[in-house]
Design a protein around this motif. Structure first.
Motif, mmCIF file in Angstrom:
data_model
loop_
_atom_site.group_PDB
_atom_site.id
_atom_site.type_symbol
_atom_site.label_atom_id
_atom_site.label_comp_id
_atom_site.label_asym_id
_atom_site.label_seq_id
_atom_site.Cartn_x
_atom_site.Cartn_y
_atom_site.Cartn_z
ATOM 1 N N CYS A 18 0.818 -1.211 0.000
ATOM 2 C CA CYS A 18 0.000 0.000 0.000
ATOM 3 C C CYS A 18 0.852 1.261 0.000
ATOM 4 O O CYS A 18 0.495 2.255 -0.656
ATOM 5 C CB CYS A 18 -0.950 -0.015 1.192
ATOM 6 S SG CYS A 18 -2.264 -1.253 1.051
ATOM 7 N N ASP A 19 1.966 1.252 0.697
ATOM 8 C CA ASP A 19 2.872 2.408 0.699
ATOM 9 C C ASP A 19 3.383 2.682 -0.714
ATOM 10 O O ASP A 19 3.396 3.824 -1.188
ATOM 11 C CB ASP A 19 4.049 2.168 1.645
ATOM 12 C CG ASP A 19 3.668 2.323 3.105
ATOM 13 O OD1 ASP A 19 2.612 2.929 3.391
ATOM 14 O OD2 ASP A 19 4.418 1.831 3.971
ATOM 15 N N CYS A 22 0.512 3.846 -3.058
ATOM 16 C CA CYS A 22 0.137 5.238 -2.802
ATOM 17 C C CYS A 22 1.104 6.197 -3.501
ATOM 18 O O CYS A 22 0.686 7.146 -4.175
ATOM 19 C CB CYS A 22 0.106 5.496 -1.302
ATOM 20 S SG CYS A 22 -0.604 7.101 -0.857
ATOM 21 N N LEU A 46 -5.411 0.607 1.619
ATOM 22 C CA LEU A 46 -4.860 1.575 0.667
ATOM 23 C C LEU A 46 -5.658 2.874 0.691
ATOM 24 O O LEU A 46 -5.075 3.968 0.697
ATOM 25 C CB LEU A 46 -4.856 0.977 -0.737
ATOM 26 C CG LEU A 46 -4.391 1.919 -1.856
ATOM 27 C CD1 LEU A 46 -2.959 2.387 -1.610
ATOM 28 C CD2 LEU A 46 -4.511 1.243 -3.216
ATOM 29 N N LYS A 49 -4.700 4.780 3.860
ATOM 30 C CA LYS A 49 -3.338 5.323 3.853
ATOM 31 C C LYS A 49 -3.168 6.423 2.815
ATOM 32 O O LYS A 49 -2.316 7.307 2.967
ATOM 33 C CB LYS A 49 -2.324 4.205 3.594
ATOM 34 C CG LYS A 49 -2.186 3.210 4.734
ATOM 35 C CD LYS A 49 -1.099 2.192 4.459
ATOM 36 C CE LYS A 49 0.285 2.800 4.465
ATOM 37 N NZ LYS A 49 0.681 3.326 5.787
ATOM 38 N N CYS A 50 -3.955 6.365 1.757
ATOM 39 C CA CYS A 50 -3.796 7.309 0.650
ATOM 40 C C CYS A 50 -5.048 8.171 0.488
ATOM 41 O O CYS A 50 -5.435 8.517 -0.625
ATOM 42 C CB CYS A 50 -3.509 6.515 -0.626
ATOM 43 S SG CYS A 50 -2.590 7.431 -1.870
#
Length: 246
Positions: A18-19, A22, A46, A49-50
């Motif tokens: 996910c990092d 993003c 996701l 986080k984004c």
């Protein structure tokens, strides 16, 4: 059942995926206006986080579950999929990814709407952890979900048995009695494969010819542009003009 160490490793892999995804969204798709959003725990992670990326877009959710998650984060720009013809970017997860990038999806039961969004999208990106990527040239690990008209379910199950590719089982609910009912009001039959399938598109086409079958959870590689595979210490990026670890 996974022990805590194994669970923690998988969660770290999801976070890594996910990092990266993003950052990739901002770097490559900052001009995407209409974004389709799939269903599942990795997709939710996701989105969370984004969140800033999704705030600036028209969002097309694939399920009631995804819509509720978007609204819970204050992302109120979601629109009904029926009113959208063209989607700039589609983001989703997967249950199985082969080395040829054929996918099996549908444990969340939203695969009909997910595929409907994928076929309308210019770019399709899938975000998974390493346990979903087999690297093999066939699909086999996960059952193929099949959405079925309720009045035809007995006929479909009999025909699936006769085809001989796998063993069909009507998916039953865990929070209520009776079969799982999709967001479209249909039943889901899980087709557990008895042998590897090297041509998933051919199997998909065969299954679609059975009366009562509406859609399958086979997403052939022509619906896949990029797959971000989270690993315990990084990511593997697969797809058109991609490849390798980061």
């Amino acid at each position: 059942m996974l022990d805590m160490d194994a669970s923690s490793i998988i969660e770290q892999a999801k976070l890594n995926a996910c990092d990266y995804a993003c950052r990739h969204l901002y770097d490559k798709y900052g001009d995407a206006l209409v974004v389709g959003v799939g269903t599942g725990s990795t997709v939710k992670l996701l989105i969370t986080k984004c969140r800033d990326f999704f705030t600036k877009r028209v969002l097309v959710p694939s399920s009631h579950d995804t819509l509720l998650h978007l609204v819970s984060l204050g992302l109120n720009t979601a629109v009904d999929p029926a009113g959208v013809d063209d989607i700039d970017l589609y983001i989703d997860g997967a249950d199985e990814v082969s080395g040829k990038l054929d996918l099996v999806k549908g444990r969340g039961g939203a695969f009909l709407r997910e595929k409907s969004l994928a076929v309308r999208s210019r770019v399709r990106m899938y975000v998974v952890d390493y346990t979903k990527y087999t690297g093999l040239n066939h699909i086999y690990v996960k059952p193929i979900p099949i959405e079925v008209v309720p009045v035809s379910v007995k006929y479909v199950i009999r025909k699936l048995q006769e085809l001989g590719y796998g063993e069909p089982l009507l998916r039953m609910g865990t929070g209520k009695d009776g079969p799982v009912v999709s967001d479209n009001g249909n039943f889901i039959v899980d087709y557990r494969l008895l042998k590897p399938v090297e041509d998933p598109l051919s199997l998909h086409n065969t299954l679609k010819l059975v009366h009562g079958v509406i859609e399958t959870g086979i997403f052939p590689s022509n619906l896949v542009d990029i797959v971000v595979v989270g690993e315990p210490a990084g990511v593997r990026v697969l797809g058109k003009n991609t490849g390798g670890r980061e």
